[in-house]
Motif scaffolding. Structure first.
Motif: not given
Ligand SMILES: [Fe+2]
Ligand SMILES: [Fe+2]
Ligand SMILES: [Fe+2]
Ligand SMILES: [Fe+2]
Lengths: 292, 292
Positions: A129-131, B131-139
């Motif tokens: 995700m980060v990359a 937003a997608g990245m933040l929701l990924h991390c939240k998930s």
């Protein structure tokens, strides 16, 4: 003869009763109830309604966080033994980092393979995700194509998240373990972000080596199942749909599929590290999109 | 009768000569050359080789940053007039923010619609990714499903990036404009990141309103083409493949497809803001994956 183009989403109209998915337990709402909710709420105005998807066998698809097009059959014929021999300082740093992390994982989880899987998959889904996000931003700034690397790395992140969603059905983490996940993510996300900006080559090599270790860990998990130390329970429904396993699939089949995924991530990340080692940009060598 | 499941990637074996894509100009390498490069390099070891994809008509797919499964036909029948009336403080803040940004865009670009499109699309691809990245991390942290929102928002980001890749073929930005993009992204990415953590409702509403403005801007772009102020040149090859346009498609067809995309993003983001307004988590209402 070339195969016909096949498309991403299996979609039918008219939309029928939506199947809701929450925390691994599919729950069906009737069509009337969905209609009522749409009529009452503001959503109606936007005309947005989740299309009902179907499986290959024509039965309804119950998952909302992934589609039939995201499912696949794991290529378990992938070579599990591959190892990238250290060549240069970057590789050395990467291998030492991974061996250090492995030491802590071994100490913390020992032979609790299910728990280990849950905990480590929460971390494993971060690097892609980060990359992917950083390459997306780079592509925007430079107005250049990514060579498919954004997609390939986001696919990896999504695949790792699916591993987590699967193992969390098998092993329910305790409260302190969930708290640990919060803390570790805070540190690891930021550390990986900074590291990827500064030294992407080492980052991909680290992931490559981490995945080599993941293959070993899942092999131990399989051995524990085969020796009867861990019960070979029924595969969770989500795993059956994601890896297109037979309906009577067992935990062993799931771990085999996951291990194959890890071996594929290993290949992709060592490949990326090699491109960087040659002093090239990733986009100069097209990414293996859909390499499972 | 339900339609059969269709899959994500159109793939054939054995792999043949790869088609390389760089900065919008497809360049074909012969199969022999690819074989030679694989034999020489380290990549060979990892067995990673980009599979050759094909279009619906059987001709080779030349793009490496997106696949045939990512292409689609824009639904230009989408309602272009929809507007979410301000209701509450969050909406008011969102609308004022967007009107303020619109003022600056109008001042800076005036009627240079092509240039405006390039510049704004570099920004438009940020919110979905953040937003997608933040929701990924939240998930990952909560070990919970996303209801499809991660995928839907990343799809939006990717779609906006494809807009950029298209318009950059038509209008080549000047050096100072490229420098501006760097600066704006640095500010906007971080601002949106913090804002989304603190107040996701406002963020989705802002994007909803921004997309309403985008629909208006692209309508002006179309008017400029129709009145002859902007030449209706041939559509770039990338646009023809991405939106499955006819081979003789024009710029006008491209702008129509892009405008339809913006209207769809408007719907998705107002929908998300509405879910948040009801005090619910996004995952409680399944995301419209593949809503173009
Ligand atoms: Fe994994
Ligand atoms: Fe992994
Ligand atoms: Fe756009
Ligand atoms: Fe947009």
């Amino acid at each position: 003869a070339k195969p016909p183009l096949q498309q991403g989403s299996a979609v039918v109209s008219p939309p029928t009763g939506a199947a809701y998915k929450h925390e691994g337990q599919p729950m069906n709402k009737s069509e009337a109830q969905v209609d009522k909710e749409l009529a009452e709420g503001k959503y109606d105005y936007w005309g947005i309604r989740r299309k009902q998807l179907y499986k290959v066998d024509g039965t309804p698809w119950v998952w909302h966080s992934f589609t039939p097009a995201d499912s696949y059959q794991a290529d378990t014929s992938v070579d599990l033994e591959k190892h990238w021999p250290v060549s240069g300082v970057a590789d050395w740093v990467a291998l030492k980092t991974v061996k250090f992390l492995r030491f802590w994982a071994d100490t913390l989880f020992q032979k609790r393979w299910g728990c280990r899987a849950v905990m480590l998959e929460t971390v494993a889904a971060v690097p892609g995700m980060v990359a992917g996000m950083l390459l997306h931003c780079k592509s925007l700034r430079r107005m250049e194509h990514s060579g498919g690397w954004i997609k390939a790395l986001l696919e990896e992140a999504e695949n790792e998240r699916m591993h987590l969603m699967t193992f969390v059905e098998i092993t329910k983490p305790r409260l302190w373990e969930r708290a640990l996940v919060f803390a570790v993510q805070g540190v690891f996300f930021n550390a990986y972000f900074v590291a990827y900006v500064l030294w992407p080559k080492v980052c991909h090599r680290i992931v490559g080596y981490l995945e080599e270790e993941a293959v070993i860990s899942y092999t131990h998990y399989l051995e524990a199942i085969d020796s009867g130390k861990i019960a070979n329970t029924a595969a969770p429904a989500i795993a059956i749909d994601y890896w297109r396993l037979p309906k009577d699939a067992k935990l062993r089949d799931v771990v085999l599929a996951v291990r194959a995924d890890e071996a594929h991530h290993r290949d992709v990340n060592h490949y990326a590290a090699n491109i960087k080692t040659e002093g090239k940009d990733l986009k100069e060598s097209p990414a293996p999109i859909g390499y499972h």
